[in-house]
Design a protein around this motif. Structure first.
Motif, mmCIF file in Angstrom:
data_model
loop_
_atom_site.group_PDB
_atom_site.id
_atom_site.type_symbol
_atom_site.label_atom_id
_atom_site.label_comp_id
_atom_site.label_asym_id
_atom_site.label_seq_id
_atom_site.Cartn_x
_atom_site.Cartn_y
_atom_site.Cartn_z
ATOM 1 N N LEU A 1 -12.638 -0.086 0.893
ATOM 2 C CA LEU A 1 -11.765 -0.008 2.070
ATOM 3 C C LEU A 1 -11.261 1.411 2.343
ATOM 4 O O LEU A 1 -10.458 1.616 3.256
ATOM 5 C CB LEU A 1 -10.568 -0.957 1.897
ATOM 6 C CG LEU A 1 -10.891 -2.449 1.919
ATOM 7 C CD1 LEU A 1 -9.674 -3.263 1.530
ATOM 8 C CD2 LEU A 1 -11.412 -2.863 3.282
ATOM 9 N N ILE B 1 -9.098 3.258 0.683
ATOM 10 C CA ILE B 1 -7.640 3.288 0.563
ATOM 11 C C ILE B 1 -7.239 4.658 0.023
ATOM 12 O O ILE B 1 -7.616 5.016 -1.092
ATOM 13 C CB ILE B 1 -7.130 2.155 -0.357
ATOM 14 C CG1 ILE B 1 -7.609 0.794 0.142
ATOM 15 C CG2 ILE B 1 -5.624 2.203 -0.490
ATOM 16 C CD1 ILE B 1 -7.197 0.419 1.543
ATOM 17 N N THR C 1 -0.241 1.533 1.212
ATOM 18 C CA THR C 1 -1.194 1.260 2.285
ATOM 19 C C THR C 1 -1.254 -0.250 2.492
ATOM 20 O O THR C 1 -1.423 -1.000 1.539
ATOM 21 C CB THR C 1 -2.594 1.804 1.940
ATOM 22 O OG1 THR C 1 -2.510 3.224 1.762
ATOM 23 C CG2 THR C 1 -3.597 1.499 3.033
ATOM 24 N N VAL D 1 -3.244 -3.248 4.654
ATOM 25 C CA VAL D 1 -4.503 -3.471 5.363
ATOM 26 C C VAL D 1 -4.657 -4.963 5.644
ATOM 27 O O VAL D 1 -4.394 -5.790 4.767
ATOM 28 C CB VAL D 1 -5.715 -2.986 4.530
ATOM 29 C CG1 VAL D 1 -7.019 -3.206 5.285
ATOM 30 C CG2 VAL D 1 -5.574 -1.528 4.145
ATOM 31 N N VAL E 1 -7.526 -7.784 6.715
ATOM 32 C CA VAL E 1 -8.974 -7.982 6.742
ATOM 33 C C VAL E 1 -9.262 -9.461 7.005
ATOM 34 O O VAL E 1 -8.567 -10.340 6.492
ATOM 35 C CB VAL E 1 -9.612 -7.573 5.391
ATOM 36 C CG1 VAL E 1 -11.106 -7.719 5.416
ATOM 37 C CG2 VAL E 1 -9.215 -6.168 5.005
ATOM 38 N N GLU F 1 -12.045 -5.031 9.240
ATOM 39 C CA GLU F 1 -10.677 -4.578 9.038
ATOM 40 C C GLU F 1 -9.987 -4.664 10.397
ATOM 41 O O GLU F 1 -10.447 -4.089 11.381
ATOM 42 C CB GLU F 1 -10.644 -3.136 8.531
ATOM 43 C CG GLU F 1 -9.232 -2.629 8.340
ATOM 44 C CD GLU F 1 -9.156 -1.210 7.801
ATOM 45 O OE1 GLU F 1 -8.345 -0.434 8.341
ATOM 46 O OE2 GLU F 1 -9.922 -0.887 6.869
ATOM 47 N N ARG G 1 -4.406 -1.225 9.797
ATOM 48 C CA ARG G 1 -3.832 -0.667 8.577
ATOM 49 C C ARG G 1 -2.652 0.220 8.902
ATOM 50 O O ARG G 1 -2.556 0.760 9.997
ATOM 51 C CB ARG G 1 -4.871 0.062 7.737
ATOM 52 C CG ARG G 1 -5.204 1.462 8.118
ATOM 53 C CD ARG G 1 -6.065 2.226 7.116
ATOM 54 N NE ARG G 1 -7.226 1.508 6.625
ATOM 55 C CZ ARG G 1 -7.872 1.806 5.502
ATOM 56 N NH1 ARG G 1 -7.499 2.822 4.759
ATOM 57 N NH2 ARG G 1 -8.927 1.123 5.116
ATOM 58 N N VAL H 1 -0.608 3.378 6.722
ATOM 59 C CA VAL H 1 -0.560 4.204 5.521
ATOM 60 C C VAL H 1 0.810 4.880 5.463
ATOM 61 O O VAL H 1 1.156 5.674 6.338
ATOM 62 C CB VAL H 1 -1.685 5.263 5.503
ATOM 63 C CG1 VAL H 1 -1.582 6.136 4.255
ATOM 64 C CG2 VAL H 1 -3.052 4.597 5.588
ATOM 65 N N LEU I 1 1.344 -5.267 12.754
ATOM 66 C CA LEU I 1 0.233 -5.528 11.844
ATOM 67 C C LEU I 1 0.242 -6.993 11.389
ATOM 68 O O LEU I 1 -0.806 -7.654 11.362
ATOM 69 C CB LEU I 1 0.287 -4.590 10.637
ATOM 70 C CG LEU I 1 -0.882 -4.673 9.660
ATOM 71 C CD1 LEU I 1 -2.201 -4.281 10.345
ATOM 72 C CD2 LEU I 1 -0.631 -3.778 8.451
#
Length: 135
Positions: free
Chosen positions: A93, A95, A100, A102, A104, A109, A112, A114, A125
């Protein structure tokens, strides 16, 4: 069997799979692959116990989950950065670091963050994950 006992046991049997899914799972190799194969939407949280950004993200995630029980449709997985930061999952991924987040589903994906702690960004998200999980 007493009626009350029967009803309690029946409710427990029905709700156990839901409660298990609502709980945050700790990453082990193969866990994410299996969840994705079942068609689940997976919210990965790459974190470290000593990371203050990770703790801030966790507070936001927990608050949002408490406000909206629909988020239980998402499979939440904590990935210990110190233990799995160089794992096949993290490498596949890309990363870059702890803190982080994410989402999926299948081979895709969906988003995300970060090192972000913005409530609005984390909610967006999680809403993306919820839309995918309930589609």
């Amino acid at each position: 069997m007493k009626r009350r006992t029967f009803l309690s046991l029946s409710a427990g049997a029905v709700l156990a799979p839901i409660a298990a899914r609502a709980a945050v799972m700790e990453y082990t190799p193969g866990l994410v692959t299996e969840a994705l194969a079942r068609g689940e939407t997976v919210f990965l949280d790459f974190k470290a116990s000593w990371c203050t950004t990770c703790a801030a993200q966790e507070r936001v995630i927990n608050a949002l989950k408490a406000e909206n029980p629909a988020y239980e449709a998402i499979t939440f997985v904590n990935v210990d950065w110190d233990e799995h930061g160089k794992s096949v999952l993290a490498k596949s991924l890309n990363i870059p670091r702890r803190s982080t987040l994410v989402v999926v589903k299948g081979d895709a994906e969906l988003g995300r963050i970060v090192a972000g702690t913005s409530r609005a960004d984390i909610k967006a998200l999680m809403d993306t994950a919820l839309t995918a999980a309930t589609a």
